[in-house]
Design an enzyme around this catalytic site. Sequence first.
Site, short mmCIF file in Angstrom:
data_model
loop_
_atom_site.label_atom_id
_atom_site.label_comp_id
_atom_site.label_asym_id
_atom_site.label_seq_id
_atom_site.Cartn_x
_atom_site.Cartn_y
_atom_site.Cartn_z
N ASN A 28 -6.26 5.26 8.61
CA ASN A 28 -5.89 3.85 8.59
C ASN A 28 -6.73 3.13 7.55
O ASN A 28 -7.86 3.53 7.25
CB ASN A 28 -6.16 3.23 9.98
CG ASN A 28 -5.85 1.75 10.02
OD1 ASN A 28 -4.73 1.33 9.76
ND2 ASN A 28 -6.86 0.94 10.32
N ASN A 48 0.83 -1.21 0.00
CA ASN A 48 0.00 0.00 0.00
C ASN A 48 0.86 1.26 0.00
O ASN A 48 0.55 2.23 -0.69
CB ASN A 48 -0.94 -0.01 1.21
CG ASN A 48 -2.18 -0.82 0.96
OD1 ASN A 48 -3.10 -0.40 0.26
ND2 ASN A 48 -2.20 -2.02 1.50
N ASP A 52 -9.67 0.81 15.37
CA ASP A 52 -10.73 0.67 14.36
C ASP A 52 -12.04 1.30 14.76
O ASP A 52 -13.12 0.82 14.39
CB ASP A 52 -10.94 -0.83 14.07
CG ASP A 52 -9.66 -1.54 13.74
OD1 ASP A 52 -9.50 -2.71 14.11
OD2 ASP A 52 -8.79 -0.89 13.13
N LEU A 80 0.99 -2.28 12.85
CA LEU A 80 0.36 -3.26 13.74
C LEU A 80 0.44 -2.93 15.22
O LEU A 80 0.17 -3.77 16.07
CB LEU A 80 0.93 -4.66 13.47
CG LEU A 80 0.72 -5.16 12.04
CD1 LEU A 80 1.21 -6.59 11.90
CD2 LEU A 80 -0.75 -5.05 11.62
N HIS A 138 -8.36 -0.64 6.86
CA HIS A 138 -8.64 -1.92 7.50
C HIS A 138 -9.21 -2.87 6.44
O HIS A 138 -10.10 -2.46 5.67
CB HIS A 138 -9.63 -1.74 8.66
CG HIS A 138 -9.90 -2.99 9.42
ND1 HIS A 138 -8.97 -3.56 10.27
CD2 HIS A 138 -10.98 -3.81 9.44
CE1 HIS A 138 -9.48 -4.68 10.78
NE2 HIS A 138 -10.70 -4.85 10.29
N1 LIG Z 1 -4.95 4.28 18.05
C1 LIG Z 1 -5.07 3.46 16.98
N2 LIG Z 1 -3.98 2.80 16.54
C2 LIG Z 1 -4.09 1.96 15.46
C3 LIG Z 1 -5.33 1.79 14.80
C4 LIG Z 1 -6.47 2.52 15.29
O1 LIG Z 1 -7.59 2.44 14.72
N3 LIG Z 1 -6.28 3.34 16.37
N4 LIG Z 1 -5.44 0.91 13.72
C5 LIG Z 1 -4.39 -0.10 13.64
C6 LIG Z 1 -4.46 -0.98 12.44
N5 LIG Z 1 -5.28 -2.17 12.78
C7 LIG Z 1 -6.45 -2.35 12.09
O2 LIG Z 1 -6.78 -1.65 11.11
C8 LIG Z 1 -4.84 -3.08 13.77
C9 LIG Z 1 -3.49 -3.44 13.80
C10 LIG Z 1 -3.04 -4.33 14.77
C11 LIG Z 1 -3.92 -4.85 15.72
C12 LIG Z 1 -3.41 -5.76 16.78
O3 LIG Z 1 -4.17 -6.49 17.40
N6 LIG Z 1 -2.09 -5.72 17.03
C13 LIG Z 1 -1.47 -6.61 18.04
C14 LIG Z 1 0.06 -6.56 17.94
C15 LIG Z 1 0.54 -7.21 16.64
C16 LIG Z 1 2.07 -7.19 16.51
O4 LIG Z 1 2.74 -6.56 17.36
O5 LIG Z 1 2.57 -7.83 15.55
C17 LIG Z 1 -1.85 -6.16 19.46
O6 LIG Z 1 -2.16 -4.96 19.67
O7 LIG Z 1 -1.77 -7.04 20.33
C18 LIG Z 1 -5.26 -4.50 15.67
C19 LIG Z 1 -5.73 -3.63 14.69
C20 LIG Z 1 -3.02 0.54 13.77
N7 LIG Z 1 -2.99 1.31 15.00
N1 LIG Z 2 -5.89 -4.12 10.84
C1 LIG Z 2 -4.80 -3.59 10.09
C2 LIG Z 2 -4.52 -4.46 8.90
O1 LIG Z 2 -4.81 -5.64 8.90
N2 LIG Z 2 -3.94 -3.85 7.88
C3 LIG Z 2 -3.66 -4.55 6.66
O2 LIG Z 2 -2.27 -4.86 6.57
C4 LIG Z 2 -1.98 -5.05 5.18
C5 LIG Z 2 -0.68 -4.36 4.86
O3 LIG Z 2 -0.25 -4.78 3.59
P1 LIG Z 2 0.99 -4.02 2.90
O4 LIG Z 2 2.12 -4.02 3.90
O5 LIG Z 2 1.30 -4.87 1.68
O6 LIG Z 2 0.53 -2.63 2.54
C6 LIG Z 2 -3.16 -4.47 4.38
O7 LIG Z 2 -3.96 -5.51 3.86
C7 LIG Z 2 -3.94 -3.72 5.43
O8 LIG Z 2 -5.34 -3.67 5.18
#
Ligand SMILES: Nc1nc2c(c(=O)[nH]1)N[C@@H](CN(C=O)c1ccc(C(=O)N[C@@H](CCC(=O)O)C(=O)O)cc1)CN2
Ligand SMILES: NCC(=O)N[C@@H]1O[C@H](COP(=O)([O-])[O-])[C@@H](O)[C@H]1O
Length: 187
Positions: free
Chosen positions: A102, A14, A145, A85, A104
């Site tokens: 973000n 992306n 989210d 993440l 999703h």
């Molecule tokens: N304050 C916010 N921070 C982030 C958001 C948000 O909406 N508000 N979106 C995320 C992206 N995301 C979904 O779109 C998402 C990414 C990661 C997780 C998650 O559960 N992460 C794990 C850790 C994973 C790792 O360290 O490899 C966790 O928190 O235990 C949920 C949703 C980006 N930040």
């Molecule tokens: N909840 C957050 C989440 O799952 N995000 C997802 O991580 C991927 C990143 O791909 P990329 O590194 O190839 O752009 C994308 O599919 C994005 O929607």
Amino acid sequence: MKNIAIFASGAGSNAKKIIDHLKGNPTIQVAAIVSNKPDAGVLKIAADENIPSYIIDKENFFRGDNYVKLMKDLRIDLIVLAGFLWKVPDNLVQAFPDKIINIHPALLPKYGGKGMYGHFVHEAVIAAKDPESGITIHFVNEKYDDGATILQEKCAITPDDTPDTLAKKVQALEHQWFPVIVERLLT
Ligand SMILES: Nc1nc2c(c(=O)[nH]1)N[C@@H](CN(C=O)c1ccc(C(=O)N[C@@H](CCC(=O)O)C(=O)O)cc1)CN2
Ligand SMILES: NCC(=O)N[C@@H]1O[C@H](COP(=O)([O-])[O-])[C@@H](O)[C@H]1O
């Protein structure tokens, strides 16, 4: 010039689409790529594109305000989370109100929240036998989210779809729409 910082933890497909899309834009640039994973593919993209990159120090990110200072020093106008993440800490969210977005890989509010990222999302959607999935581009607040939706686009799911085939359909929507929305928000 409007400056974007892309935060990513993975391959960066992306990020690359956004970078390529903005190459023709005279008033918007990707000024920084930020990652929490030193081996993330997105950092190779940054190097290839001569874009400054920063690897997050976990302690500082969650307990200090250095990243707020860095974003301000770089005069960032929009922070784009593209497969990042970690939860963005409150101080950074509050320092950039309605300036963090973000993407999703599902139709929020379904399949969102802690643990719902990457293939985990597509596995849950397929397991639920939903007839459709898609993408949600939204503003970022202090929760996962939960911010206001900017755009949702859908794709149909057929009985022979697997998490992998669904991921490809969703990724196609991401690559089509995320660059457009990023540009539109700064124009
Ligand atoms: N304050 C916010 N921070 C982030 C958001 C948000 O909406 N508000 N979106 C995320 C992206 N995301 C979904 O779109 C998402 C990414 C990661 C997780 C998650 O559960 N992460 C794990 C850790 C994973 C790792 O360290 O490899 C966790 O928190 O235990 C949920 C949703 C980006 N930040
Ligand atoms: N909840 C957050 C989440 O799952 N995000 C997802 O991580 C991927 C990143 O791909 P990329 O590194 O190839 O752009 C994308 O599919 C994005 O929607």
